[in-house]
Motif scaffolding. Structure first.
Motif, short mmCIF file in Angstrom:
data_model
loop_
_atom_site.label_atom_id
_atom_site.label_comp_id
_atom_site.label_asym_id
_atom_site.label_seq_id
_atom_site.Cartn_x
_atom_site.Cartn_y
_atom_site.Cartn_z
N MET A 51 0.74 -0.98 -0.01
CA MET A 51 -0.04 -0.04 -0.06
C MET A 51 0.74 1.26 0.03
N PRO A 52 0.65 2.35 -0.76
CA PRO A 52 1.73 3.17 -1.02
C PRO A 52 1.33 4.20 0.29
N SER A 53 2.44 5.04 0.56
CA SER A 53 2.39 5.89 1.71
C SER A 53 1.36 7.13 1.58
N PRO A 54 0.69 7.41 2.39
CA PRO A 54 -0.19 8.61 2.47
C PRO A 54 0.51 9.82 2.09
N VAL A 55 1.69 10.00 2.12
CA VAL A 55 2.51 11.52 2.16
C VAL A 55 3.34 11.31 0.72
N THR A 56 3.39 10.31 0.15
CA THR A 56 4.24 10.39 -0.99
C THR A 56 3.33 10.63 -2.29
N PRO A 57 3.85 11.13 -3.41
CA PRO A 57 3.00 11.43 -4.56
C PRO A 57 2.41 10.06 -5.27
N ALA A 58 1.78 10.23 -6.28
CA ALA A 58 1.12 9.08 -6.95
C ALA A 58 2.36 8.57 -7.69
N ARG A 59 2.29 7.15 -7.80
CA ARG A 59 3.31 6.42 -8.53
C ARG A 59 3.48 7.08 -9.97
N GLY A 60 4.81 7.19 -10.12
CA GLY A 60 5.40 7.96 -11.48
C GLY A 60 5.26 9.32 -11.40
N MET A 61 4.84 10.08 -10.37
CA MET A 61 4.65 11.44 -10.24
C MET A 61 5.88 11.94 -9.09
N ARG A 62 6.30 13.19 -9.29
CA ARG A 62 7.42 13.54 -8.46
C ARG A 62 6.87 15.05 -7.66
N ASP A 63 7.28 15.32 -6.55
CA ASP A 63 7.31 16.73 -5.87
C ASP A 63 8.75 17.13 -6.36
N PHE A 64 8.72 18.65 -6.37
CA PHE A 64 9.89 19.17 -6.62
C PHE A 64 10.08 20.33 -5.54
N LEU A 65 11.56 20.04 -4.73
CA LEU A 65 12.04 20.94 -3.72
C LEU A 65 12.43 22.35 -4.32
N PRO A 66 12.22 23.53 -3.61
CA PRO A 66 12.51 24.68 -4.27
C PRO A 66 13.94 24.78 -5.01
N ALA A 67 15.07 23.96 -4.87
CA ALA A 67 16.19 24.14 -5.43
C ALA A 67 16.15 23.49 -6.77
N GLU A 68 15.26 22.19 -6.81
CA GLU A 68 15.05 21.37 -8.02
C GLU A 68 14.18 22.20 -8.93
N LYS A 69 12.94 22.96 -8.14
CA LYS A 69 12.24 23.71 -9.12
C LYS A 69 12.95 24.86 -9.78
N ARG A 70 13.77 25.44 -8.99
CA ARG A 70 14.62 26.87 -9.60
C ARG A 70 15.41 26.14 -10.83
N ARG A 71 16.03 24.90 -10.46
CA ARG A 71 16.94 24.68 -11.65
C ARG A 71 16.13 24.11 -12.85
N ARG A 72 15.00 23.52 -12.78
CA ARG A 72 14.00 23.39 -13.73
C ARG A 72 13.45 24.59 -14.58
N ASP A 73 13.23 25.48 -13.71
CA ASP A 73 12.84 26.88 -14.28
C ASP A 73 13.85 27.58 -15.17
N LEU A 74 15.20 27.64 -14.73
CA LEU A 74 16.17 28.01 -15.33
C LEU A 74 16.35 27.43 -16.82
N VAL A 75 16.41 26.00 -16.71
CA VAL A 75 16.44 25.24 -18.01
C VAL A 75 15.42 25.71 -19.08
N LEU A 76 14.17 25.70 -18.26
CA LEU A 76 12.98 25.93 -19.21
C LEU A 76 13.08 27.45 -19.95
N GLU A 77 13.47 28.26 -19.31
CA GLU A 77 13.59 29.60 -19.57
C GLU A 77 14.56 29.67 -20.50
N THR A 78 15.69 28.78 -20.35
CA THR A 78 16.67 29.02 -21.53
C THR A 78 15.97 28.25 -22.76
N ILE A 79 15.39 27.52 -22.93
CA ILE A 79 14.56 26.79 -24.01
C ILE A 79 13.44 27.74 -24.49
N ARG A 80 12.66 28.48 -23.51
CA ARG A 80 11.65 29.04 -23.95
C ARG A 80 12.21 30.43 -24.67
#
Length: 413
Positions: free
Chosen positions: A1-30
């Motif tokens: 049984m999945p933990s009640p505090v983990t994301p749905a299987r195959g999906m992820r949370d992103f901490l602030p540092a990870e989100k910032r990294r993703r946004d920086l790469v996305l902004e370069t692409i955009r």
């Protein structure tokens, strides 16, 4: 049984540092795509179920998440012949099908040649594994209304610029044409009603090898005598293959690919007649970004002239390129301290919160990004954590009445 505090299987949370990294790469692409004259659009995350299962999405249709109709009762459940009878909507599994519907809906207000950017999440009921998730971001550019090779040239040029700006060294773009694949299948005497199935099998060459492909082709009734040797020759094909004019090669399609190569000398195009791109809607040129250190593509696309006609009743030329963002973002090396900067006001306990917020507002009005943080006993750890969040400067506030000019601002190291 999945933990009640983990994301749905195959999906992820992103901490602030990870989100910032993703946004920086996305902004370069955009920003790079925008510099090439592409305009960003947005479409809903759900589409009509019938549209998602209209044969436009290839095998991805089988991976679509369905959204059940509202108000279903026992009688409706019992009357359903298939699970899809219970759904009227579904989460988009790519951005191309929504784009085709978007263009058909808004064609009258769009330019004759429309260049679009879509950067958004999509959903597929995949079996989760490294680099493959059930929710992931796609970065697409498409050109609709341009029938000539100009569309492919623009797509490949813009995407090559993105790859260069992201600092990805050693990438190449494998390129082929569906007409070459059709010619190859005719040469192998593949029955017309087995064409798409045969292409799906050939697309698995890098996963199951020559023997696996031969076995599966034999299983659908394809003559396989001498096929293993031919597949080996195809896997080693280069631009010089055209000089030998093999019987399976569509000469006109190959000439078009050579013209693309010559138009883009910096793009590092490699001819690969085994490249299939599993989506059934491709009609001409197809391409994928390859990296020597990885056994999977970093993006791909091609020409799909027949898709929009399914909505409009008349064909409209179209071509697109999609970057595999989740794979790209893990490869990109950002500069040290590659955050977006900002100032942290560390305040002593007991200071007037209204005055602190007023000071913060004064700095924000000047264009600063400002965070208020109560000063901790272990200042070293606190500053390290703030640097990890992307802040670059700090000031200690001991008097809430201090003005912005009186702050002693120091660098976070």
């Amino acid at each position: 049984m999945p933990s009640p505090v983990t994301p749905a299987r195959g999906m992820r949370d992103f901490l602030p540092a990870e989100k910032r990294r993703r946004d920086l790469v996305l902004e370069t692409i955009r920003s790079t795509y925008r510099s090439f004259g592409f305009d960003e659009i947005e479409t809903p995350v759900v589409e009509d179920s019938g549209r998602l299962h209209a044969g436009l999405g290839g095998d991805n249709e089988k991976l679509a998440f369905a959204v059940m109709k509202r108000g279903l009762d026992r009688e409706a459940l019992q009357a359903a012949d298939t699970p899809l009878d219970l759904a009227d909507l579904g989460l988009r599994f790519d951005l191309t099908v929504p784009l085709a519907r978007f263009y058909a809906s808004h064609r009258a207000t769009l330019p004759t040649v429309f260049r679009s950017i879509q950067i958004a999440p999509v959903w597929r009921a995949e079996r989760p594994q490294k680099g493959r998730y059930r929710q992931f971001v796609q970065c697409d550019i498409d050109i609709i209304g341009e029938p000539s090779a100009m569309a492919e040239i623009e797509l490949l040029s813009a995407t090559s610029a993105v790859v260069e700006k992201l600092g990805l060294v050693g990438t190449t773009i494998r390129i082929n044409d569906r007409r070459i694949l059709q010619s190859l299948l005719r040469h192998w005497s593949v029955p017309a009603d087995r064409t798409e199935t045969a292409l799906v099998i050939i697309d698995k060459l890098d996963k199951i090898g020559v023997d696996g492909v031969v076995a599966e082709l034999e299983g659908i009734g394809v003559p396989t005598e001498g096929l293993a040797a031919q597949l080996g020759e195809l896997a080693g094909a280069t631009w010089r293959t055209g000089e030998a004019a093999p019987a399976w090669l569509d000469a006109a399609a190959f000439a078009d690919l050579v013209a693309l190569r010559d138009a883009l000398p910096e793009a590092r195009l490699e001819f690969d007649p085994t490249l299939v791109r599993g989506m059934g809607y491709y009609t001409g040129t197809i391409f994928e970004i390859a990296h020597p250190d990885f056994g999977y593509s970093l993006g791909g696309g091609g020409r799909y002239d027949g898709m929009i006609g399914r909505f409009l009743g008349s064909d409209v030329p179209a071509a697109g390129f999609s970057l595999g963002f989740e794979r790209l973002v893990d490869l990109v090396e950002l500069p040290e301290g590659g955050g977006d900067g900002g100032l942290v006001l560390l305040y002593d306990r007991g200071l007037d919160p209204v005055a602190l917020v007023r000071l913060q507002g004064e700095l924000v009005a000047r264009g600063e990004r400002v965070r208020l943080d109560r000063k901790a006993k272990n200042l070293t750890n606190q500053l390290s954590g703030l640097a990890g969040l992307g802040y670059s400067r700090f000031a200690v506030v001991r008097d809430a009445g201090v003005s912005a000019e009186e702050l002693e601002v120091r660098e976070l190291s």
